[in-house]
Motif scaffolding. Structure first.
Motif, PDB file in Angstrom:
ATOM      1  N   GLY A   1       0.919  -0.972  -0.090  1.00  0.00           N
ATOM      2  CA  GLY A   1      -0.029   0.021  -0.050  1.00  0.00           C
ATOM      3  C   GLY A   1       0.694   1.216   0.003  1.00  0.00           C
ATOM      4  O   GLY A   1       0.436   2.240  -0.614  1.00  0.00           O
ATOM      5  N   ASN A   2       1.925   1.368   0.667  1.00  0.00           N
ATOM      6  CA  ASN A   2       2.799   2.481   0.857  1.00  0.00           C
ATOM      7  C   ASN A   2       3.350   2.919  -0.347  1.00  0.00           C
ATOM      8  O   ASN A   2       3.604   4.233  -0.589  1.00  0.00           O
ATOM      9  N   TYR A   3       3.545   2.083  -1.378  1.00  0.00           N
ATOM     10  CA  TYR A   3       4.111   2.519  -2.645  1.00  0.00           C
ATOM     11  C   TYR A   3       3.284   2.646  -3.679  1.00  0.00           C
ATOM     12  O   TYR A   3       3.587   2.536  -5.022  1.00  0.00           O
ATOM     13  N   ASN A   4       1.887   2.843  -3.253  1.00  0.00           N
ATOM     14  CA  ASN A   4       0.798   2.939  -4.312  1.00  0.00           C
ATOM     15  C   ASN A   4       0.889   1.624  -5.378  1.00  0.00           C
ATOM     16  O   ASN A   4       0.644   1.894  -6.549  1.00  0.00           O
ATOM     17  N   LEU A   5       1.155   0.468  -5.108  1.00  0.00           N
ATOM     18  CA  LEU A   5       1.232  -0.479  -6.030  1.00  0.00           C
ATOM     19  C   LEU A   5      -0.293  -1.324  -6.117  1.00  0.00           C
ATOM     20  O   LEU A   5      -0.322  -1.932  -7.160  1.00  0.00           O
ATOM     21  N   ALA A   6      -0.853  -1.171  -5.182  1.00  0.00           N
ATOM     22  CA  ALA A   6      -2.150  -1.669  -5.255  1.00  0.00           C
ATOM     23  C   ALA A   6      -3.339  -1.011  -4.400  1.00  0.00           C
ATOM     24  O   ALA A   6      -2.832  -0.495  -3.508  1.00  0.00           O
ATOM     25  N   LYS A   7      -4.581  -0.967  -4.791  1.00  0.00           N
ATOM     26  CA  LYS A   7      -5.444  -0.153  -3.868  1.00  0.00           C
ATOM     27  C   LYS A   7      -6.239  -0.933  -3.273  1.00  0.00           C
ATOM     28  O   LYS A   7      -6.729  -0.781  -2.070  1.00  0.00           O
ATOM     29  N   THR A   8      -6.870  -1.862  -3.658  1.00  0.00           N
ATOM     30  CA  THR A   8      -7.835  -2.806  -2.938  1.00  0.00           C
ATOM     31  C   THR A   8      -7.028  -4.103  -2.390  1.00  0.00           C
ATOM     32  O   THR A   8      -6.098  -4.198  -2.526  1.00  0.00           O
ATOM     33  N   LYS A   9      -7.912  -4.494  -1.243  1.00  0.00           N
ATOM     34  CA  LYS A   9      -7.252  -5.622  -0.407  1.00  0.00           C
ATOM     35  C   LYS A   9      -6.628  -6.879  -1.358  1.00  0.00           C
ATOM     36  O   LYS A   9      -5.947  -7.329  -1.138  1.00  0.00           O
ATOM     37  N   GLY A  10      -7.895  -7.101  -2.189  1.00  0.00           N
ATOM     38  CA  GLY A  10      -7.423  -8.217  -3.241  1.00  0.00           C
ATOM     39  C   GLY A  10      -6.219  -7.980  -4.177  1.00  0.00           C
ATOM     40  O   GLY A  10      -5.605  -9.035  -4.230  1.00  0.00           O
ATOM     41  N   GLU A  11      -5.935  -6.793  -4.522  1.00  0.00           N
ATOM     42  CA  GLU A  11      -4.782  -6.521  -5.318  1.00  0.00           C
ATOM     43  C   GLU A  11      -3.616  -6.648  -4.553  1.00  0.00           C
ATOM     44  O   GLU A  11      -2.504  -7.162  -4.992  1.00  0.00           O
ATOM     45  N   LYS A  12      -3.475  -6.182  -3.373  1.00  0.00           N
ATOM     46  CA  LYS A  12      -2.694  -6.370  -2.387  1.00  0.00           C
ATOM     47  C   LYS A  12      -2.291  -7.932  -1.885  1.00  0.00           C
ATOM     48  O   LYS A  12      -1.099  -7.994  -2.003  1.00  0.00           O
ATOM     49  N   ALA A  13      -3.190  -8.400  -1.828  1.00  0.00           N
ATOM     50  CA  ALA A  13      -2.940  -9.997  -1.484  1.00  0.00           C
ATOM     51  C   ALA A  13      -2.389 -10.619  -2.748  1.00  0.00           C
ATOM     52  O   ALA A  13      -1.632 -11.487  -2.308  1.00  0.00           O
ATOM     53  N   LYS A  14      -2.803 -10.278  -3.790  1.00  0.00           N
ATOM     54  CA  LYS A  14      -2.132 -10.826  -5.004  1.00  0.00           C
ATOM     55  C   LYS A  14      -0.687 -10.604  -5.021  1.00  0.00           C
ATOM     56  O   LYS A  14       0.197 -11.438  -5.458  1.00  0.00           O
ATOM     57  N   LEU A  15      -0.432  -9.208  -4.909  1.00  0.00           N
ATOM     58  CA  LEU A  15       1.116  -8.974  -4.889  1.00  0.00           C
ATOM     59  C   LEU A  15       1.932  -9.811  -3.960  1.00  0.00           C
ATOM     60  O   LEU A  15       2.933 -10.088  -3.974  1.00  0.00           O
ATOM     61  N   VAL A  16       1.342  -9.626  -2.562  1.00  0.00           N
ATOM     62  CA  VAL A  16       2.000 -10.347  -1.574  1.00  0.00           C
ATOM     63  C   VAL A  16       2.073 -11.889  -1.823  1.00  0.00           C
ATOM     64  O   VAL A  16       3.261 -12.238  -1.371  1.00  0.00           O
ATOM     65  N   GLU A  17       0.875 -12.492  -2.253  1.00  0.00           N
ATOM     66  CA  GLU A  17       1.208 -13.863  -2.587  1.00  0.00           C
ATOM     67  C   GLU A  17       2.235 -14.165  -3.636  1.00  0.00           C
ATOM     68  O   GLU A  17       2.973 -15.203  -3.604  1.00  0.00           O
ATOM     69  N   GLU A  18       2.475 -13.613  -4.764  1.00  0.00           N
ATOM     70  CA  GLU A  18       3.444 -13.448  -5.724  1.00  0.00           C
ATOM     71  C   GLU A  18       4.839 -13.429  -5.000  1.00  0.00           C
ATOM     72  O   GLU A  18       5.761 -14.080  -5.565  1.00  0.00           O
ATOM     73  N   ALA A  19       5.104 -12.302  -4.303  1.00  0.00           N
ATOM     74  CA  ALA A  19       6.517 -12.179  -3.519  1.00  0.00           C
ATOM     75  C   ALA A  19       6.521 -13.382  -2.691  1.00  0.00           C
ATOM     76  O   ALA A  19       7.711 -13.809  -2.736  1.00  0.00           O
ATOM     77  N   LEU A  20       5.711 -13.883  -2.038  1.00  0.00           N
ATOM     78  CA  LEU A  20       5.927 -15.118  -1.053  1.00  0.00           C
ATOM     79  C   LEU A  20       6.255 -16.278  -1.853  1.00  0.00           C
ATOM     80  O   LEU A  20       6.845 -16.893  -1.348  1.00  0.00           O
ATOM     81  N   LYS A  21       5.688 -16.543  -2.921  1.00  0.00           N
ATOM     82  CA  LYS A  21       5.858 -17.545  -3.799  1.00  0.00           C
ATOM     83  C   LYS A  21       7.140 -17.531  -4.414  1.00  0.00           C
ATOM     84  O   LYS A  21       7.681 -18.648  -4.498  1.00  0.00           O
ATOM     85  N   SER A  22       7.660 -16.492  -4.726  1.00  0.00           N
ATOM     86  CA  SER A  22       9.137 -16.184  -5.356  1.00  0.00           C
ATOM     87  C   SER A  22      10.303 -16.736  -4.550  1.00  0.00           C
ATOM     88  O   SER A  22      11.396 -16.903  -4.885  1.00  0.00           O
ATOM     89  N   VAL A  23       9.689 -16.913  -2.878  1.00  0.00           N
ATOM     90  CA  VAL A  23      10.919 -17.179  -2.034  1.00  0.00           C
ATOM     91  C   VAL A  23      10.408 -18.396  -1.284  1.00  0.00           C
ATOM     92  O   VAL A  23      11.018 -19.001  -0.442  1.00  0.00           O
ATOM     93  N   GLY A  24       9.626 -19.150  -2.195  1.00  0.00           N
ATOM     94  CA  GLY A  24       9.132 -20.722  -1.477  1.00  0.00           C
ATOM     95  C   GLY A  24       8.272 -20.422  -0.193  1.00  0.00           C
ATOM     96  O   GLY A  24       8.036 -21.712   0.147  1.00  0.00           O
ATOM     97  N   LEU A  25       7.419 -19.548  -0.211  1.00  0.00           N
ATOM     98  CA  LEU A  25       6.146 -19.591   0.786  1.00  0.00           C
ATOM     99  C   LEU A  25       5.017 -19.213   0.255  1.00  0.00           C
ATOM    100  O   LEU A  25       4.871 -18.761  -0.933  1.00  0.00           O
ATOM    101  N   THR A  26       3.798 -19.283   1.236  1.00  0.00           N
ATOM    102  CA  THR A  26       2.358 -18.920   0.577  1.00  0.00           C
ATOM    103  C   THR A  26       2.161 -18.057   1.961  1.00  0.00           C
ATOM    104  O   THR A  26       2.495 -17.981   2.912  1.00  0.00           O
ATOM    105  N   LEU A  27       0.947 -17.369   1.416  1.00  0.00           N
ATOM    106  CA  LEU A  27       0.290 -16.280   2.510  1.00  0.00           C
ATOM    107  C   LEU A  27      -0.195 -16.951   3.446  1.00  0.00           C
ATOM    108  O   LEU A  27      -0.376 -16.698   4.605  1.00  0.00           O
TER     109      LEU A  27
END
Length: 340
Positions: free
Chosen positions: A124-150
């Motif tokens: 949210g701080n870097y205006n990368l996503a507005k809705t909670k769903g968009e944020k969750a998608k970004l977070v999930e993608e980042a976690l997946k890249s390091v071998g984790l899940t939300l």
């Protein structure tokens, strides 16, 4: 029209001086001494700065992150001087593209705050996503890249995750902004040995798959050799040897690099572990020395080393700051045809 720089990062003759015991009556400690290097924007790499505790590695990293100001010299990112960034939008853009990963993941996260809140906050701080769903998608993608899940981190406090999981979460948080440069300061020193290589391999994967350049700060030469493309060996604020990882690690030129490598356990059972370099605390005497900082410990020390600071010379495919090689260079120049 201004030509865009091909350099992602340029560090030009950077010096950082701290005043120990007061500005007027105390001692000047040159924590970083005239360091220069650059990172190309066209190709990702892992560039390591290695050396003992107190060598200036972390101070250099903090200056690149804008947490410390250079006493002199210049640090530029994509052609812009980092020290001159003042506008909020420019600062946010820089922080978005240059992300830190710190040594202790348990100090990165507040023990009373849920880990996933940091991830959503970053989105949210870097205006990368507005809705909670968009944020969750970004977070999930980042976690997946390091071998984790939300699901593995959601709703959990730092003490409910292992050190390895928490450090991976720290990396995921940095990746949410899709940075070009990661500054990783001793990122595996607080992680169990069994998990260390998984974190190190992660940096290699990020370089290859996401085109991320990593500035890796460490005293661990074994992991440095395993993942690095280039390495700079630091001693009391000086870069004493800098070049391709194979050149520096397999055929070191500087006496300090040679001794450091002798302290690394050999994978061969017949190999010897000849000397243990203890990670010493800051020694003002060595920092303030007029000549070579390694003079008192160097087996190849000459009279000139005590009195004159050596210059960096290019030798055998790398830079080396040592009178042994500057003296060799003088002799070669003197024997060139036409020399008197």
């Amino acid at each position: 029209m201004r030509k865009l720089s091909r350099k992602l990062l340029e560090v030009k003759s950077v010096v950082k001086i701290f005043h120990i015991g007061g500005r007027f009556l105390g001692t000047k400690l040159k924590a970083v001494n005239n360091v220069s290097f650059d990172i190309d924007s066209e190709k990702s790499e892992i560039l390591t700065f290695a050396g003992e505790t107190g060598s200036g590695k972390t101070t250099l990293a903090r200056m690149i992150l804008g947490l410390e100001q250079p006493t002199s010299g210049e640090i530029t990112y994509k052609g812009k001087n980092v020290s001159h960034i003042q506008k909020r939008e420019e600062l946010l853009e820089y922080m978005k593209e240059v992300q830190p990963i710190f040594q202790n993941p348990f100090e990165t996260f507040n023990p009373l705050r849920k880990v996933d809140s940091y991830l959503f906050e970053t989105a949210g701080n870097y205006n990368l996503a507005k809705t909670k769903g968009e944020k969750a998608k970004l977070v999930e993608e980042a976690l997946k890249s390091v071998g984790l899940t939300l699901n593995e981190v959601q709703g959990r406090y730092p003490n409910e995750l292992s050190g390895g999981q928490l450090q991976r979460t720290s990396v995921a948080r940095a990746l949410i902004t899709r940075p070009s440069l990661l500054i990783a300061d001793e990122p595996v020193s607080m992680v169990d040995a069994s998990l260390r290589m998984s974190i190190v391999n992660l940096f290699s994967d990020l370089k290859e798959e996401y085109n991320v350049t990593v500035l890796y700060i460490t005293h661990d030469l074994a992991t440095a050799y395993y993942i690095s493309d280039r390495i700079a060996i630091m001693l009391r604020g000086d870069v004493v040897e800098f070049g391709n990882i194979d050149k520096v690690m397999l055929s070191p030129l500087h006496p300090y690099t040679q001794i450091l490598l002798k302290s690394v356990p050999q994978p061969d059972p017949e190999g010897t572990w000849k000397e243990d370099i203890k990670l010493s605390s800051l020694e003002v005497k060595e920092f303030s020395r007029l000549g070579c900082k390694f003079y008192e410990r160097c087996p190849s020390a000459m009279k000139i080393c005590e009195e004159v600071e050596p210059l960096s010379v290019f030798r055998d495919g790398r830079e080396v700051k040592c009178h042994l090689y500057s003296e060799e260079l003088k002799k070669e120049e003197e024997t060139l045809p036409g020399s008197f």
